[in-house]
Design an enzyme around this catalytic site. Structure first.
Site, PDB file in Angstrom:
ATOM      1  N   ALA A  32      36.344 -12.555 -67.160  1.00 23.50           N
ATOM      2  CA  ALA A  32      34.926 -12.418 -67.514  1.00 23.50           C
ATOM      3  C   ALA A  32      34.517 -13.542 -68.449  1.00 23.50           C
ATOM      4  O   ALA A  32      35.353 -14.121 -69.136  1.00 23.50           O
ATOM      5  CB  ALA A  32      34.676 -11.078 -68.208  1.00 23.50           C
ATOM      6  N   THR A  62      33.186  -3.154 -69.351  1.00 24.68           N
ATOM      7  CA  THR A  62      32.934  -3.100 -70.795  1.00 24.68           C
ATOM      8  C   THR A  62      32.052  -1.904 -71.130  1.00 24.68           C
ATOM      9  O   THR A  62      31.228  -1.482 -70.312  1.00 24.68           O
ATOM     10  CB  THR A  62      32.230  -4.385 -71.276  1.00 24.68           C
ATOM     11  OG1 THR A  62      31.925  -4.255 -72.666  1.00 24.68           O
ATOM     12  CG2 THR A  62      30.951  -4.653 -70.509  1.00 24.68           C
ATOM     13  N   ASP A  63      32.208  -1.396 -72.346  1.00 27.65           N
ATOM     14  CA  ASP A  63      31.319  -0.319 -72.796  1.00 27.65           C
ATOM     15  C   ASP A  63      29.943  -0.866 -73.167  1.00 27.65           C
ATOM     16  O   ASP A  63      29.013  -0.096 -73.417  1.00 27.65           O
ATOM     17  CB  ASP A  63      31.931   0.465 -73.950  1.00 27.65           C
ATOM     18  CG  ASP A  63      32.184  -0.386 -75.182  1.00 27.65           C
ATOM     19  OD1 ASP A  63      32.037  -1.622 -75.118  1.00 27.65           O
ATOM     20  OD2 ASP A  63      32.556   0.191 -76.220  1.00 27.65           O
ATOM     21  N   TYR A 100      25.207 -10.467 -70.987  1.00 30.37           N
ATOM     22  CA  TYR A 100      26.608 -10.100 -70.762  1.00 30.37           C
ATOM     23  C   TYR A 100      26.701  -8.696 -70.160  1.00 30.37           C
ATOM     24  O   TYR A 100      27.342  -8.485 -69.124  1.00 30.37           O
ATOM     25  CB  TYR A 100      27.390 -10.164 -72.071  1.00 30.37           C
ATOM     26  CG  TYR A 100      28.761  -9.540 -71.990  1.00 30.37           C
ATOM     27  CD1 TYR A 100      29.758 -10.116 -71.215  1.00 30.37           C
ATOM     28  CD2 TYR A 100      29.050  -8.370 -72.675  1.00 30.37           C
ATOM     29  CE1 TYR A 100      31.018  -9.540 -71.124  1.00 30.37           C
ATOM     30  CE2 TYR A 100      30.302  -7.784 -72.606  1.00 30.37           C
ATOM     31  CZ  TYR A 100      31.283  -8.379 -71.823  1.00 30.37           C
ATOM     32  OH  TYR A 100      32.533  -7.809 -71.733  1.00 30.37           O
ATOM     33  N   LYS A 118      27.904  -7.694 -66.343  1.00 25.55           N
ATOM     34  CA  LYS A 118      29.096  -6.857 -66.177  1.00 25.55           C
ATOM     35  C   LYS A 118      28.773  -5.608 -65.348  1.00 25.55           C
ATOM     36  O   LYS A 118      29.556  -5.204 -64.490  1.00 25.55           O
ATOM     37  CB  LYS A 118      29.692  -6.470 -67.525  1.00 25.55           C
ATOM     38  CG  LYS A 118      30.377  -7.610 -68.256  1.00 25.55           C
ATOM     39  CD  LYS A 118      31.578  -8.155 -67.487  1.00 25.55           C
ATOM     40  CE  LYS A 118      32.753  -7.209 -67.583  1.00 25.55           C
ATOM     41  NZ  LYS A 118      33.968  -7.711 -66.911  1.00 25.55           N
TER      42      LYS A 118
END
Length: 181
Positions: A19, A60-61, A83, A87
């Protein structure tokens, strides 16, 4: 290079941790973030599925806004940054990408909506040509409540031929895919 490596090694599992995770870099170059965080995971999912392996995609959270806390995978995402949005798009690309093995090819397709369609209406099939079908991700929501299946025809985009032929009959592929979905 990734496709060639997967063909040579024939793994059972692939773990994708790749990423562009530097938030400032994503904000400064959204196109690069989209390529690495959104587009690459979808392409990787197609490559992995064609070889029969399974993919573990790490996200990702940050796809959640943090207002609630203690999120679970089924929670409603609300990405607040480039971002996080890229994601989330990558997660969706991995989830939507499927592969159908037919004589002479592996047809890669993406499903947007429930299968079978909840309302009983036929699936809307969209052919990915001249671009590959992953480009329809932005268009699929415009079809509202329709289930959309976008596919790359045999020998084009993400659907390589294995029989050495170069002819292309989109109607034949659509029939095979509609029988499957």
């Amino acid at each position: 290079a990734v496709e060639r490596l997967l063909d040579q090694t024939r793994p059972d599992w692939v773990i994708n941790c790749a990423a562009l995770a530097i938030i400032d870099a994503c904000e400064a170059d959204p196109a690069r973030a989209r390529k690495l965080n959104s587009e690459f995971p979808g392409k990787l999912a197609a490559y992995v599925a064609r070889g029969g392996a399974r993919l573990l995609h790490v996200s990702t959270d940050a796809v959640f806004d943090g207002a609630q806390g203690n999120y679970v995978e089924t929670g409603s995402p609300n990405p607040l940054s480039v971002y996080a949005r890229t994601k989330l798009d990558g997660e969706q690309a991995v989830a939507e990408t499927k592969v159908l093995s037919v004589d002479g090819a592996e047809i890669v397709y993406d499903v947007y909506g429930p299968l079978p369609p909840a309302d009983g209406r036929p699936v809307l099939l969209m052919i990915g040509q001249p671009m590959d079908a992953s480009g329809f991700r932005a268009l699929a929501p415009r079809f509202g409540d329709r289930t959309v299946v976008a596919y790359d025809p045999r020998g084009l985009g993400r659907s390589p031929r294995s029989d050495g032929r170069v002819d292309n009959d989109p109607v034949d592929f659509a029939r095979a895919l509609s029988r499957h979905v």
